[in-house]
Write an enzyme that holds these catalytic residues in place. Structure first.
Site, PDB file in Angstrom:
ATOM      1  N   HIS A 175      18.850 109.362  31.118  1.00  0.00           N
ATOM      2  CA  HIS A 175      17.563 108.797  32.253  1.00  0.00           C
ATOM      3  C   HIS A 175      18.386 107.771  32.902  1.00  0.00           C
ATOM      4  CE1 HIS A 175      14.236 106.502  33.444  1.00  0.00           C
ATOM      5  NE2 HIS A 175      13.568 107.105  33.214  1.00  0.00           N
ATOM      6  N   LYS A 213       2.297 106.909  28.332  1.00  0.00           N
ATOM      7  CA  LYS A 213       1.981 105.941  29.045  1.00  0.00           C
ATOM      8  C   LYS A 213       0.826 105.175  28.294  1.00  0.00           C
ATOM      9  CE  LYS A 213       4.688 106.760  32.477  1.00  0.00           C
ATOM     10  NZ  LYS A 213       6.158 105.786  33.020  1.00  0.00           N
TER      11      LYS A 213
HETATM   12  C1  CAP Z   1       7.620 108.264  35.595  1.00  0.00           C
HETATM   13  C2  CAP Z   1       8.751 107.449  34.713  1.00  0.00           C
HETATM   14  C3  CAP Z   1      10.211 107.965  35.005  1.00  0.00           C
HETATM   15  C4  CAP Z   1      10.672 107.803  36.580  1.00  0.00           C
HETATM   16  C5  CAP Z   1      12.071 107.883  36.653  1.00  0.00           C
HETATM   17  C6  CAP Z   1       8.428 106.119  35.281  1.00  0.00           C
HETATM   18  O1  CAP Z   1       6.503 108.020  35.116  1.00  0.00           O
HETATM   19  O2  CAP Z   1       8.414 107.576  33.530  1.00  0.00           O
HETATM   20  O3  CAP Z   1      10.776 106.841  34.330  1.00  0.00           O
HETATM   21  O4  CAP Z   1      10.254 108.811  37.179  1.00  0.00           O
HETATM   22  O5  CAP Z   1      12.514 108.128  38.026  1.00  0.00           O
HETATM   23  O6  CAP Z   1       8.561 105.200  34.171  1.00  0.00           O
HETATM   24  O7  CAP Z   1       8.188 105.852  36.477  1.00  0.00           O
HETATM   25  P1  CAP Z   1       5.206 108.451  36.315  1.00  0.00           P
HETATM   26  P2  CAP Z   1      13.413 109.374  38.342  1.00  0.00           P
HETATM   27  O8  CAP Z   1       5.025 110.157  35.709  1.00  0.00           O
HETATM   28  O9  CAP Z   1       3.945 107.948  35.543  1.00  0.00           O
HETATM   29  O10 CAP Z   1       5.569 108.231  37.539  1.00  0.00           O
HETATM   30  O11 CAP Z   1      12.727 110.478  37.616  1.00  0.00           O
HETATM   31  O12 CAP Z   1      13.282 109.185  39.967  1.00  0.00           O
HETATM   32  O13 CAP Z   1      14.765 108.645  37.869  1.00  0.00           O
HETATM   33 MG    MG Z   2       9.772 105.970  32.734  1.00  0.00          MG
END
Ligand code: CAP
Ligand code: MG
Ligand code: MG
Ligand code: MG
Length: 487
Positions: free
Chosen positions: A271, A151
């Site tokens: 993903h 991030k």
């Molecule tokens: C999490 C994440 C993931 C989501 C996907 C985001 O970041 O990288 O893509 O978790 O959701 O972009 O939000 P954080 P899921 O750790 O900063 O929240 O796993 O439910 O498909």
């Molecule tokens: Mg993500």
């Protein structure tokens, strides 16, 4: 009523049917009659009976074989002979999660569960490279694979990106992934990002003495570009040190299956960005998380995001996300309506019994539960017939941080998952490296069965202490979970 699509009580245990259960409701009309319309549109028919129907074609009709009007549920048997040969998931989804979502008469059309007969399983790829191969490479068999997403989601240059990878890996983290929109952006050219990651990984491995893994997003506008990216990663990285991430919903099943077939020795990371439009429990039209997860396993994903069961920032619940995780991992597991057994191994299969020594296959509550998971992880092939569909790893992500590791681990009840914490690591007041270290320390506390506060205190763990204070104030409020329910 399209009568030919109704056959209540049909014998569906002949091994020729894929079964599906829909939550179903309409804007009027007779319940069963409307169900016959859905059944027609999702298999061989349309809205009016056609004169061109032949007796042979009619044999391929799906049929409603059970229904419960009070609960608004219908059960449909699809002869899997109607599906495209050659293990094509896209084709199945076009039948059962395609036009029917657009039928104007339907108010509710949610595909809640599917079931595959063992005779159907060996027509589909299933996973090739699994979390166990990744464990082999990481030499890590006793913790979840503890990872992060770099991030900010997007905006770092290639070298800045690689520096954050390095910090996480040196802090003790195992696994780093590109975020789902990371691709070939002006400010972070793809090839430069990959080369920078390789350099950072080499340095981190030297410092820590541990092998590391990075999951590269190879999603692209077209297959040639996707394959170019995959090829470049394969050339630049060491075998085993990389996974391929595909945005399965926005890229589609063809991309997932193309990579599964071209790179059977690489971890295929599904993903699911965008899945919420189909899977959120409050959505009246779509499919459930367990359904998406089962098809991802059938398609051969090595891992798919299955949700944090409400512990993190994304919508989810144990009833959906933990059920999905078990459908991904186990060789036999209960779904919402079906008990899916991912093998055709019979109870007196001598090879399997021989291969695992004296352990016997045990039928419990009607499910064939293999006592030793090691069968489920190994790939016993007898003259090229898959003996079972290997497991897919649940990838757990979304608003998690070291403080939320325990609530989730308690829910899933296994270490066989990958977790990726983005903001929950890179927002640590002492920086990314400390965020990674806090994550490792949180797992150590969990393994020692000691509350993280006491564990941090007793072992004077600064990174974990700071994490606890910071995330209790700033993290997604973890719902309290009692008896596996969120309250
Ligand atoms: C999490 C994440 C993931 C989501 C996907 C985001 O970041 O990288 O893509 O978790 O959701 O972009 O939000 P954080 P899921 O750790 O900063 O929240 O796993 O439910 O498909
Ligand atoms: Mg993500
Ligand atoms: Mg059509
Ligand atoms: Mg989530």
């Amino acid at each position: 009523m399209q009568q030919e699509y109704i056959d209540i009580g049909r014998d569906i245990n002949t091994g020729e049917y894929m079964l599906a259960v829909f939550k179903f409701d309409t804007y009027g009309g007779d319940f069963l009659s409307e169900a016959s319309e859905l059944c027609a549109e999702s298999s061989t028919g349309s809205n009016i009976k056609v004169g061109t129907q032949t007796p042979y074609a009619k044999q391929h009709n799906a049929v409603v074989y059970k229904y419960n009007e009070v609960k608004k549920l219908i059960w449909i048997a699809y002869p899997y002979s109607i599906f495209d040969k050659g293990g094509n998931i896209q084709n199945i989804m076009t039948f059962i999660a395609g036009n029917i979502f657009g039928m104007s008469s339907l108010k509710v059309c949610k595909l809640l569960d599917v079931w595959f007969p063992s005779q159907m399983l060996d027509k589909y790829d299933g996973p090739s490279y699994t979390i166990d191969d990744m464990r082999e490479y990481l030499n890590n068999w006793d913790t979840p694979i503890l990872g992060t997403i770099i991030k900010p989601k997007i905006g770092l240059t290639s070298t800045e990106y690689a520096e954050v990878c390095y910090d996480f890996w040196v802090g003790g983290g195992h696994f780093v992934k590109n975020d789902e929109p990371q691709a070939d952006q002006e400010f972070c050219p793809y090839k430069k990002m990959v080369e920078s990651v390789r350099l950072a990984m080499d340095k981190a491995e030297e410092v820590t003495g541990q092998t590391k893994v990075h999951s590269f997003n190879i999603s692209a506008a077209d297959y040639d570009t996707m394959l170019e990216r995959a090829e470049f990663v394969s050339k630049t990285m060491k075998p085993g040190s990389y996974a391929f991430l595909v945005d399965g919903i926005t890229c589609g099943w063809m991309a997932i299956q193309t990579i599964r077939r071209k790179y059977p020795n690489v971890f295929l990371h599904f993903h699911r960005a965008g899945h919420g439009a189909f899977t959120r429990e409050e959505n009246p039209i779509g499919f459930s998380v367990p359904v998406l997860t089962k098809f991802a396993r059938l398609a051969g994903a090595s891992g798919i995001h299955t949700g944090t069961a409400g512990v993190g920032k994304m919508a989810g619940s144990p009833d959906e996300d933990i059920v999905a995780a078990k459908q991904a991992l186990k060789i036999a597991s209960e779904g919402h309506f079906f008990n899916q057994i991912w093998t055709d191994v019979s109870e007196n299969d001598k090879d399997i019994i021989y291969a695992v020594g004296k352990e016997k296959l045990v039928w419990e509550k009607g499910t064939k539960e293999i006592i030793k998971d090691k069968i489920a992880n190994k790939n016993y092939q007898k003259n090229k017939d898959w003996r079972f569909i290997k497991k897919t790893a649940p990838i757990i992500s979304g608003g998690l941080n070291p403080v939320l590791l325990k609530p989730f681990a308690d829910l899933i009840g296994t270490i066989d998952f990958i977790t990726t914490m983005g903001a929950g690591v890179h927002s640590h007041p002492m920086g990314t490296q400390a965020g990674a270290t806090a994550l490792i320390q949180a797992w150590d506390a969990y393994k020692s069965n000691i509350e993280i506060e006491d564990y941090a205190e007793k072992n004077k763990l600064e990174e974990l202490k700071v994490a606890i204070e910071f995330y209790n104030k700033n993290g997604t409020q973890a719902h309290r979970i009692e008896n596996n329910k969120i309250i």
